[in-house]
Design an enzyme around this catalytic site. Structure first.
Site, PDB file in Angstrom:
ATOM      1  N   HIS A 469       0.810  -1.217   0.000  1.00  0.00           N
ATOM      2  CA  HIS A 469       0.000   0.000   0.000  1.00  0.00           C
ATOM      3  C   HIS A 469       0.850   1.277   0.000  1.00  0.00           C
ATOM      4  CE1 HIS A 469      -3.136  -2.638   2.345  1.00  0.00           C
ATOM      5  NE2 HIS A 469      -3.136  -2.906   1.059  1.00  0.00           N
TER       6      HIS A 469
HETATM    7  C1  LIG Z   1      -0.542  -7.464  -4.802  1.00  0.00           C
HETATM    8  C2  LIG Z   1      -1.383  -6.289  -4.346  1.00  0.00           C
HETATM    9  C3  LIG Z   1      -2.460  -6.521  -3.502  1.00  0.00           C
HETATM   10  C4  LIG Z   1      -3.256  -5.441  -3.079  1.00  0.00           C
HETATM   11  N1  LIG Z   1      -4.404  -5.706  -2.394  1.00  0.00           N
HETATM   12  C5  LIG Z   1      -5.289  -4.695  -2.167  1.00  0.00           C
HETATM   13  C6  LIG Z   1      -6.581  -4.956  -1.642  1.00  0.00           C
HETATM   14  O1  LIG Z   1      -6.956  -6.101  -1.424  1.00  0.00           O
HETATM   15  N2  LIG Z   1      -7.406  -3.901  -1.404  1.00  0.00           N
HETATM   16  C7  LIG Z   1      -7.021  -2.608  -1.688  1.00  0.00           C
HETATM   17  O2  LIG Z   1      -7.806  -1.670  -1.463  1.00  0.00           O
HETATM   18  N3  LIG Z   1      -5.797  -2.336  -2.197  1.00  0.00           N
HETATM   19  C8  LIG Z   1      -4.951  -3.350  -2.476  1.00  0.00           C
HETATM   20  N4  LIG Z   1      -3.751  -3.073  -3.074  1.00  0.00           N
HETATM   21  C9  LIG Z   1      -3.402  -1.676  -3.351  1.00  0.00           C
HETATM   22  C10 LIG Z   1      -4.164  -1.088  -4.547  1.00  0.00           C
HETATM   23  O3  LIG Z   1      -4.326  -2.035  -5.576  1.00  0.00           O
HETATM   24  C11 LIG Z   1      -3.408   0.138  -5.044  1.00  0.00           C
HETATM   25  O4  LIG Z   1      -3.277   1.054  -3.979  1.00  0.00           O
HETATM   26  C12 LIG Z   1      -4.082   0.857  -6.192  1.00  0.00           C
HETATM   27  O5  LIG Z   1      -4.422  -0.034  -7.227  1.00  0.00           O
HETATM   28  C13 LIG Z   1      -3.168   1.965  -6.723  1.00  0.00           C
HETATM   29  O6  LIG Z   1      -3.826   2.662  -7.740  1.00  0.00           O
HETATM   30  P1  LIG Z   1      -3.062   3.726  -8.665  1.00  0.00           P
HETATM   31  O7  LIG Z   1      -4.060   4.216  -9.638  1.00  0.00           O
HETATM   32  O8  LIG Z   1      -2.371   4.696  -7.779  1.00  0.00           O
HETATM   33  O9  LIG Z   1      -1.900   2.902  -9.374  1.00  0.00           O
HETATM   34  P2  LIG Z   1      -1.988   1.608 -10.283  1.00  0.00           P
HETATM   35  O10 LIG Z   1      -3.319   0.938 -10.153  1.00  0.00           O
HETATM   36  O11 LIG Z   1      -0.778   0.790  -9.982  1.00  0.00           O
HETATM   37  O12 LIG Z   1      -1.921   2.186 -11.761  1.00  0.00           O
HETATM   38  C14 LIG Z   1      -0.809   2.753 -12.351  1.00  0.00           C
HETATM   39  C15 LIG Z   1      -0.848   2.409 -13.826  1.00  0.00           C
HETATM   40  O13 LIG Z   1       0.010   3.273 -14.543  1.00  0.00           O
HETATM   41  C16 LIG Z   1       0.753   2.522 -15.475  1.00  0.00           C
HETATM   42  N5  LIG Z   1       1.992   3.246 -15.731  1.00  0.00           N
HETATM   43  C17 LIG Z   1       2.967   3.505 -14.847  1.00  0.00           C
HETATM   44  N6  LIG Z   1       3.941   4.224 -15.418  1.00  0.00           N
HETATM   45  C18 LIG Z   1       3.569   4.435 -16.675  1.00  0.00           C
HETATM   46  C19 LIG Z   1       4.173   5.127 -17.769  1.00  0.00           C
HETATM   47  N7  LIG Z   1       5.359   5.734 -17.639  1.00  0.00           N
HETATM   48  N8  LIG Z   1       3.514   5.149 -18.944  1.00  0.00           N
HETATM   49  C20 LIG Z   1       2.298   4.541 -19.080  1.00  0.00           C
HETATM   50  N9  LIG Z   1       1.702   3.867 -18.086  1.00  0.00           N
HETATM   51  C21 LIG Z   1       2.328   3.819 -16.896  1.00  0.00           C
HETATM   52  C22 LIG Z   1       0.961   1.187 -14.764  1.00  0.00           C
HETATM   53  O14 LIG Z   1       1.328   0.163 -15.653  1.00  0.00           O
HETATM   54  C23 LIG Z   1      -0.386   0.983 -14.106  1.00  0.00           C
HETATM   55  O15 LIG Z   1      -1.304   0.340 -14.955  1.00  0.00           O
HETATM   56  C24 LIG Z   1      -2.915  -4.117  -3.478  1.00  0.00           C
HETATM   57  C25 LIG Z   1      -1.822  -3.890  -4.314  1.00  0.00           C
HETATM   58  C26 LIG Z   1      -1.061  -4.970  -4.761  1.00  0.00           C
HETATM   59  C27 LIG Z   1       0.095  -4.701  -5.691  1.00  0.00           C
END
Ligand SMILES: Cc1cc2nc3c(=O)[nH]c(=O)nc-3n(C[C@H](O)[C@H](O)[C@H](O)COP(=O)(O)OP(=O)(O)OC[C@H]3O[C@@H](n4cnc5c(N)ncnc54)[C@H](O)[C@@H]3O)c2cc1C
Length: 491
Positions: A469
């Site tokens: 997280h």
């Molecule tokens: C294994 C795991 C289990 C988890 N379990 C839970 C859970 O059960 N419940 C919960 O609430 N949270 C959970 N989390 C946390 C939650 O999933 C994350 O906090 C959340 O998805 C983050 O969202 P985000 O939009 O910030 O980033 P992300 O969802 O990671 O999205 C970022 C996106 O940007 C893309 N990207 C990055 N850099 C670039 C670039 N330079 N060019 C183009 N694209 C790019 C990536 O490929 C990705 O698709 C978990 C996380 C993981 C990894």
């Protein structure tokens, strides 16, 4: 190529932003995602999450810098790399945080992010199968469901609350967070409902004003007269293209990639950028700072019975029909998110809010599921929800394909030890409840003779891991807050 909006990253945040912005058919939106489309079946079958650590095509597989308080170990940080981002590989536990968490953000300078406002958006997003109430919504794109399969060990974990005078909690996103219970999950009809499934449905993907590019990695932003205008993007089989935004570029690359992209573009601490030979467009010292994560200690058990998920001859017999059950009814163990049960407790009675979160898994998990363990058992994870330690993300190199240096500095702050040790002690009390007797559990890690504060600390140094997280590296705040990266124009 020119659009009104260019969104970098199609993860939890990016999919929502792209979907909501493109509802207005008069604006053009481009969503770019470094990873592939979300076609891999392991994304959609919930138990497929057990395989995610072995799928480099859809997982960035980060590693932290060596952690001083953790015997110099580098910790594994998975992050999703496909449509849906980390919501395509996560454990699907639907947890929003408490009202007080949002009100504290508002008070700290993220004006408008209070609970009253956030709740309206949660309710609008949600399609909760239990129906609507003051806390939950129906009819939104994000499906939230009760588990379709509960392992008997998970049910026992929840039942253990009674004997210990711990509250049971049927809804961690309701009036109170405290207690033990089963998680609701982001699933629809027994399949994962990632943010891409929810917000980039086939009819959204078909919108003429929304362009979604996969295998498209943002390399840097071009900045003209102090304004980011263009996302320089490498698109597989096309080469490098300039995607220009006439209105806004919105970074949704997540906790690691968003600060990385800002720094690669000359936005960050001037000294750091100059040292790497990068230009400085804005000396913004908060970029990549304020990194915080939930560190996790795990109690592991073997079981005499084969109820838990795992591989054995007896287990094969018990589980033989589960693929068929999933195929026909979308039920059975393959619909499980494995982290079925959990809870929130206070490490000491004077804490204003529960500061320990439990994840109970009716399976033995070794090295994030990357090491196969034969036989049956369970694990109880306890993490500290309010760490004081703060780390940072810096560039290790000006190469956009190089991993940045991720340094969470776990347990650097002495106060963080108390919750970690309390989590193991409280967890052990729960696991020693008589409700588990019929499963014949035996604690293999840390082992029943690891009891006192010093021994438990040594165990954490050797074994604690991230529960995935990480947050905080593009902090929101007022314009006079030197460490804020995103300033409020809300409302
Ligand atoms: C294994 C795991 C289990 C988890 N379990 C839970 C859970 O059960 N419940 C919960 O609430 N949270 C959970 N989390 C946390 C939650 O999933 C994350 O906090 C959340 O998805 C983050 O969202 P985000 O939009 O910030 O980033 P992300 O969802 O990671 O999205 C970022 C996106 O940007 C893309 N990207 C990055 N850099 C670039 C670039 N330079 N060019 C183009 N694209 C790019 C990536 O490929 C990705 O698709 C978990 C996380 C993981 C990894």
């Amino acid at each position: 190529v020119q659009f009104d909006y260019v969104i970098v990253g199609a993860g939890s945040a990016g999919a929502v932003v792209a979907s909501r912005l493109s509802e207005d058919r008069s604006v053009s939106v481009c969503l770019i995602e470094a990873g592939p489309p979300d076609k891999n079946p392991a994304i959609h079958i919930p138990m497929g999450l057990a395989l995610m650590g072995r799928m480099p095509a859809i997982n960035w597989n980060y590693q932290t810098e060596p952690q001083t308080a953790l015997n110099g170990r580098r910790l594994y940080w998975p992050r999703g790399k496909t449509l849906g981002g980390s919501s395509a590989i996560n454990a699907m536990c639907y947890i929003r945080g408490t009202a007080q968490n949002y009100d504290a953000w508002d008070a700290a300078g993220a004006t408008g992010w209070n609970w009253q406002t956030a709740r309206a958006y949660f309710r609008k997003s949600e399609d909760n199968e239990r129906g609507a109430d003051a806390w939950h919504g129906v009819g939104g794109p994000l499906s939230v469901s009760d588990l379709r399969h509960v392992n008997p060990l998970s049910a026992a974990f929840v039942a253990a609350a009674q004997g210990l005078q711990i509250p049971s909690n049927a809804d961690f996103n309701g009036a109170a967070q405290e207690g033990l219970g089963l998680y609701q999950v982001t699933q629809r009809n027994g399949k994962r409902c990632s943010s891409a499934t929810a917000f980039l449905s086939p009819d959204v993907r078909a919108r003429a004003n929304l362009t979604i590019l996969t295998h498209a990695k943002a390399l840097r932003l071009d900045i003209v007269d102090g304004r980011a205008t263009t996302v320089v993007t490498r698109i597989a089989q096309h080469g490098v293209s300039s995607l220009t935004a006439t209105r806004e570029i919105i970074l949704c690359g997540g906790t690691i990639n968003s600060p990385q992209l800002l720094m690669l573009s000359g936005i960050g601490t001037a000294r750091h950028l100059t040292a790497l030979g990068l230009p400085v467009h804005a000396d913004l010292p908060g970029v990549g700072q304020n990194l915080q994560d939930h560190l996790d200690g795990t109690l592991s058990y073997t079981s005499r019975t084969s109820h838990a998920y795992g591989l054995s001859m007896r287990g094969l017999f018990r589980q033989a029909l589960s693929p068929l059950d999933y195929l026909v009814r979308r039920r059975g163990m393959l619909s499980s998110n494995v982290a079925e049960a959990g809870g929130f407790l206070k490490s000491s009675p004077d804490r204003p809010l529960p500061d320990i979160q439990f994840h109970f898994l009716p399976a033995i998990l070794e090295d994030h599921g990357r090491t196969f363990v034969p036989g049956h058992g369970c694990t109880l994870h306890a993490c500290n929800l309010y760490p004081e330690s703060r780390g940072e993300i810096l560039l290790a190199s000006p190469d956009p394909d190089a991993m940045p240096a991720v340094d969470p500095r776990y347990l650097e702050h002495e106060a963080d030890w108390a919750a970690m040790v309390a989590g193991l002690k409280l967890g052990r009390q729960i696991m020693e409840s008589p409700v588990f007797e019929r499963f014949g559990l035996h604690e293999i890690r840390p082992g029943r003779d690891t009891c006192d504060e010093a021994e438990l600390r040594a165990f954490l140094r050797e074994r604690a891991e991230s529960i995935y997280h990480p947050v905080g590296t593009c902090r929101m705040g007022e314009t006079d807050d030197a460490m804020s990266v995103v300033h409020q124009t809300y409302g």
